[in-house]
Design a protein around this motif. Sequence first.
Motif, short mmCIF file in Angstrom:
data_model
loop_
_atom_site.label_atom_id
_atom_site.label_comp_id
_atom_site.label_asym_id
_atom_site.label_seq_id
_atom_site.Cartn_x
_atom_site.Cartn_y
_atom_site.Cartn_z
N VAL A 120 4.64 -6.14 -1.67
CA VAL A 120 4.08 -6.37 -0.35
C VAL A 120 4.18 -7.87 -0.08
CG1 VAL A 120 2.05 -6.16 1.14
CG2 VAL A 120 2.48 -4.46 -0.65
N TYR A 149 -7.57 -7.36 1.28
CA TYR A 149 -6.25 -6.81 1.61
C TYR A 149 -5.51 -6.44 0.33
CZ TYR A 149 -1.46 -6.59 3.49
OH TYR A 149 -0.19 -6.20 3.84
N HIS A 154 -6.77 -3.25 -1.07
CA HIS A 154 -6.31 -2.10 -0.29
C HIS A 154 -4.85 -1.75 -0.60
CE1 HIS A 154 -9.77 -2.17 2.54
NE2 HIS A 154 -9.47 -0.88 2.58
N VAL A 155 -3.99 -2.78 -0.54
CA VAL A 155 -2.57 -2.45 -0.68
C VAL A 155 -2.23 -2.08 -2.12
CG1 VAL A 155 -1.75 -3.76 1.31
CG2 VAL A 155 -1.81 -4.87 -0.93
N ASN A 214 -2.95 1.48 -2.24
CA ASN A 214 -2.04 2.24 -1.38
C ASN A 214 -0.62 2.35 -1.96
OD1 ASN A 214 -4.11 2.54 0.41
ND2 ASN A 214 -3.31 1.12 1.95
N ILE A 215 -0.12 1.24 -2.49
CA ILE A 215 1.25 1.32 -3.01
C ILE A 215 1.27 2.13 -4.31
CG2 ILE A 215 2.18 -0.71 -1.83
CD1 ILE A 215 1.86 -2.36 -4.35
N ARG A 248 1.15 5.76 -3.18
CA ARG A 248 2.44 6.16 -2.63
C ARG A 248 3.45 6.41 -3.76
NH1 ARG A 248 2.70 8.48 1.54
NH2 ARG A 248 1.21 6.94 2.30
#
Lengths: 284, 155, 764
Positions: free
Chosen positions: A185, A266, A269-270, A273-274, A277
Amino acid sequence: MSEVKYFRPRSYSEFTDLLGQLPTGFKTVAGTTDFIPAARRGAPYPTALLDISKLNEFQEIKEEGGRILIGAAVTMADLLESDLIIEKCSVLASAAKSLGSPLTRNRATIGGNIANASPSADTAPVLLTLDADVHLISNDGLTRQVPLTSFFKGYKITERGNDEIITGFSFTTPQSGIWSRFAKVGQRSGAAISVANMSVIIDREDNICHDIAVAFGAVAPVPLRAVSVEKAAKGKPFDNQFITDCCEAVQADISPISDIRGSADYRRHVAANILARALTDAFA
Amino acid sequence: MSIQIEITLNGKLKKLEVGPTQSLLSALRDGAKAKEVKDGCSDGDCGVCTVIMDGKAVNSCLVLAPSADGTEITTLKGLGTKENPSAMQEAFVNCGAIQCGYCTAGMVLSATAFLEKNPSPSRDEIREGMSGNLCRCTGYQKIVDAIDSAAKKQQ
Amino acid sequence: MSYKDKNFRIIGKPMPRHDAWEKVLGKTNYAGDNEIPGMLYVKALRSAHAAAKLVSIDTSAAEALAGVEIVLTAKDVPNNETVTKFGQTHTVGGFEGLYRVLADKKVRFYGEAVAIVAAETPEICDEALKLIKVEYEELEGVFDPAEALKPGAYLVGEDDTNLVCQYKVRKGNVEEGFAKADLIIENTYTVPQVDHIYMEPECGTAWLGEDGVITIRASTQVIEHFRGIAEVLGIAQNRVRVIAPMVGGGFGGKEDITVETYLALVVFKTGKPCAMTWTREESLISHGKRHAYTMEYKTGVTKDGKIVAQQVDILSDAGAYVYLSPWILLYSTVKAVGPYDSETVKVDTRTVLTNNTFASANRGFGGAQVCFAYERQMNEAAKALGMDPLEFRRKNYLHKGDALATGRVLENAVETEATGIKVMEMLGEKTISDKPNILIGQGMASSMMSYGRMTFLHDTSRSYVSIELDGSVVIRCGVQDIGCGQTSSLASIAAEVLGVDMDDVTVYFGDTSLTPLAGTTTATRMLYMSGNATLKASKAIRENLLTTAAKYLEVSIEELDLIDHQVIVESAPEKNMPLQQLVKICASDGVELFNLAQFNAPAREFMDFTSGQGQVFADFTFGSHAVEVAVNTDTGEAKLLKYVSCYDAGQAVNKLSAEGQIEGGAIYGLGYGMMEGIKYDKGKTLNPNLATYLIPTTMDVPEMQTDMIESGGGLGPFGAKGLGEPSSVPSAPAFVNAVCDAIGAPINDLPASPEAILKALNNK
């Protein structure tokens, strides 16, 4: 700065001849993509520069006895163009391709990426998940290998002694059939520095996660293996609970800070999320 | 400590006295008076100072001058002349890829090295391959057009 | 095909620019490429504090260092503080403010120059800078304009208030307007300071001419700073010469003085030539930025989609010095509600000093900030009404003959609606997402942006055109070419009118001693102003040529034309004559083959500051952008899938250049929308390099489709309008409107970074 000495061995024997002669406080350089900007920002100059960029021995990528060996002066461009890496360890090629720009990738080396121990170093999570060893040689000629998992000691601090030079890395060739991903990211698409990055290697069959290695960068003072995630995932069947458990676990593994590139919030969160995924795609 | 290096600059052998921590960019601009190489950030973030070194496009600001010893270096002036321009130079002019021209020095060299490696790229590949060269004037559209057109012409 | 029948040979065609070859061959000599034998290197010591008392400066150790020629502080500058009305660098008329060469008594911003050193090498400069001992007493400072307005706030300057100026516009009674509204949409928008990031940092050289004139060759948009420089030195204006070679990008950032006064001072004091080049970090911390704004918008609409009330309140952060803040704020004030009609309008704007880096001109000049707000507001209003965003805009677009809120009637072409329709047509159907974590959105924005300076500035430009004995053409015009084709356009115009090729024209530009003054390369005024001056001069020569030919060939002048180096006799082609022959005839007859023309822009008096009524601008350029994005819900990353734009260019002078302006402008503005912004910690810049201050790369930008309307309704040559600034204005709102469409949540603060997008998604 005019007193800085400069050594550039052109052969391995020239290199070994230099050992023992390097002044205290020397610094090993190759691509200098980190060294020059740091010096411009006022990092003190070393007493001497040891430039290993012209040493063929440190520019090799090869497979020997079931292990892949990568020289310290191998550039990102070398990695992402290497048939061996693309075929047997594409996750590393993918990380190399994400680092910097094509211009910096022509210069930036894997040795420098690891030696500087930047939390956001893109090859670090991948090498961590590959259980790579760091090969070191000291000014007095002694060699040793250190697992990368115990190499990063703290923010930009490593296990490498001041008189030690990273000569390369090695790791067991990943089995064919494993699933892997490098995710990154950044704040923009081109020439981005990671706000968070991640490497995942999964050995799965049907719905079961037999083995997993997960590592993150830029979400802690050092790139690190996500041991809680691995513990939560290993041996478990893939389902919604699996994702939830892993995403909860990752929060225990990471300790991001807020900086110029992104907030801690942030990054938390990411990172989740990654990871979610990747796990979803791995079992899709 | 002063170090003597020898580079082949645009086909001509050149001896330069450089410092151990001097950048190749500074050695080229100040030492070799190759003023066609520009400086945009000295930090490897803009690509303005790109030169082709032994076939690879590099930020000359991030190369230590002594480590360039023995290399072949190409700058804009080594690509062509008005009478005999390179295909890339011609394409940049004809496609309107040049505005202020300051990034052009690096951009054209990056593009030249890129096409050497990938002679028939897609437009997305061009964008990927040029991502280290910033331009603030053009929005990149006509730069991509130029590289695309040079690639097609070279085929 | 000729100028005569308006079926142009050159104008409006896609032509390679005349300066492109030199640039692509590496021959262009930029301001930083000059080396003068024996020249000194000049560097600045910059303040490490944003607000501090300068207790003492001890330069003795630096002066004693071998190789140091001179060290200068405020006390050494003949006129360290100057105030000039209507100048481009100084205080603008009627407002308090100043241009200060070196910090004195009190430091106002981080990076402010405190001293300069001139030495034999850059390395010695660096050593010397370290030897200068500055004693600071840190002061509290103020970094937020709202705080700076509060009673008892820290005072940035020497005045008793931080308020620089305020404006208002009143049209009707806005309360009555809101009473008629069915829906009221209220939002606060914020935009950060941003930098220009021209690829060429500030640089220049200077020397003492053999005539004793101090000559400065610098990367600048304004050679006419020679006046300000002379004032600083306390010498006559005709003893200072400024040359602007090809500039490596300007975007407004080289509109104010940068290196010029430092270089001039060193020459003045030492008599020796010198050079100064700023590092990227220096550039980022110490030249003017685009103003950060907080904008409160309240819009009243009726159920059928008519805007009945617009109330706008803007607070602008001027930073540490006034510079162009009052004018920029005036631009924002006039354009606050955009190209839309509203029955009632109430606009209040203020700009305030803080201890952030000063803000000044940046492409868009007050137009970009308000466009983000009014175009977000248009979308929010459409959404509240359940109306298509284009349909809503179409109900409110201004047209030719309509009046702005300032009472100014739009007398020229207004094709905003046509551009809006066009871009949505070009954008096409929304792409369908094939991934669970990808959301697709579309957005548009329209804008109005002036070209040409404010009409009460009584702007002029001069251009000299001559035709040589061999038929080649010379233009002398004091334009600064900052990369947009400023000189190339002049070559196109002269070539078209005189029947020659662009290659036959040489343009001498940017030299206060040799080229007639043409004003600043700012305000999207060069094509309009110098293009008209060059057209006027070229037409006068054409007239002389054809009059002579008519006499010589014994035909009427109406039958003659100049095409491809020939005098054409339409009724008797056998009488056609080479241009060169005609030139020789003219020369021997003493017919003038040169002309110095001045173009005067329409001039008006000041607007009425109590009501905001009156004319501020001669004309506007109207256009629209539309964008399709794919938002990744895992990371907030927004990838652009399509980018389309359409402008009324009036008449493109060079199609390729005009497209280049539109494309380049779009991406300049896109950076504002997606990623840019100076970050501060108590006035200290946290991202002073290109690894942390990010601008779009090739990979952040999609393929762009550009369309142009050529209404012929502009005030420039052949009916051209200006594109340089207008093209960059609607990008940010178009992008953010697309993101908001994708995620179904509003984003009202720039930049809409991946982090900001993810936050908006999570807060939904």
